[in-house]
Design an enzyme around this catalytic site. Structure first.
Site, PDB file in Angstrom:
ATOM      1  CB  SER A 138      -8.894  68.678  41.084  1.00 47.72           C
ATOM      2  OG  SER A 138      -8.232  68.094  42.089  1.00 47.72           O
ATOM      3  CE1 TYR A 151      -4.621  65.980  38.082  1.00 47.27           C
ATOM      4  CE2 TYR A 151      -4.614  66.486  40.418  1.00 47.27           C
ATOM      5  CZ  TYR A 151      -5.197  66.079  39.213  1.00 47.27           C
ATOM      6  OH  TYR A 151      -6.653  65.838  39.223  1.00 47.27           O
TER       7      TYR A 151
END
Ligand code: 8X3
Length: 250
Positions: A138, A151
């Site tokens: 990501s 995250y």
């Protein structure tokens, strides 16, 4: 002979779109996920294009991963392409109030789950002297943002794992591609915000977010590149997105 790809998290979002994209190139697919009904539905949709089989397991359950992949019939065992896509964000909180259960869920699937699946698939690739691993990271693995610390840390780990896998596996003829998407409109925000649709919807308001298909196209490009070409890293942002949390909205 057509190639075989195993895709984790294939029941929705980027995983499902990747299955669709790879099926159009005649790649046979092992569709993995937790939701069997969704995988069956996808398998039926893909039937005109390619052969598929289904494995139902949770990537964070090490025994279940090993058992499922070991139980593949002989004709499905020579996996050429592994797409490590399963993973999610849980919660959006400053570190001092973050819920350790959310941290466990993210680290268990995004990091440990990715490792368990890789461990189950790569020995065969090494024996055959070829393979391709695609890790879905990501933009959050390249930039840390407030309230997303764990995250972001889990995706930073994916970045390191992609780099390390490439160092370990290139000598065995195995390619490693790291894909870092920005804002993609999938179930991602709905899961992060624990089903709060209004909050999740706001993330994608006022600009055109990426679609899962945009990321799937990039994965297909990397997977279909000629044998002498490794696409090592791709970062894909929405055009209105300058950085993870810098989005120009109208
Ligand atoms: C999802 C991208 O920017 O919402 O991995 O964290 S972001």
């Amino acid at each position: 002979m057509s190639r075989i790809a195993l895709i984790t998290g294939a029941s929705s979002g980027i995983g499902k779109a990747t299955a669709m994209a790879l099926s159009k190139s005649g790649i046979d697919l092992i569709l993995c996920g937790r939701r069997e009904d969704r995988l069956r539905e996808l398998s039926e949709t893909l039937a005109p294009y390619t052969r598929t089989t289904i494995l139902t397991f949770d990537v964070s359950d090490r025994k279940a991963v090993t058992h499922a992949i070991d139980s593949l019939p002989a004709e499905w065992q020579a996996i050429d392409i592994l797409v490590n896509n399963a993973g999610n964000a849980h919660g959006f909180d400053s570190i001092e109030v973050g819920d350790p259960a959310d941290w466990d869920a993210m680290l268990d699937s995004n990091v440990k789950g990715l490792l368990y699946v890789t461990k189950a698939v790569t020995p065969g690739m090494v024996l055959r002297g070829k393979g391709h691993i695609v890790n879905i990271s990501s933009i959050a693995g390249k930039e840390t943002y407030a309230n997303g610390t764990v995250y972001c840390a889990s995706k930073a780990a994916v970045e390191a794992l992609s780099e390390g896998m490439r160092l370990d596996l290139t000598k065995h003829g195995i390619k490693v591609t790291n894909i870092a998407p920005g804002a993609v409109e999938t179930e991602f925000s709905l899961i992060r915000f624990k089903g709060d649709e209004a909050r999740a919807g706001k993330v994608y308001e006022g600009f055109v977010p990426l679609r899962a298909e945009d990321i799937a196209d990039c994965i297909a490009y990397a997977v279909l590149a000629p044998a002498h070409v490794t696409i090592s890293d791709m970062t894909i942002l929405a055009s209105a997105q300058a950085a993870a949390t810098t989005v120009y909205r109208k």
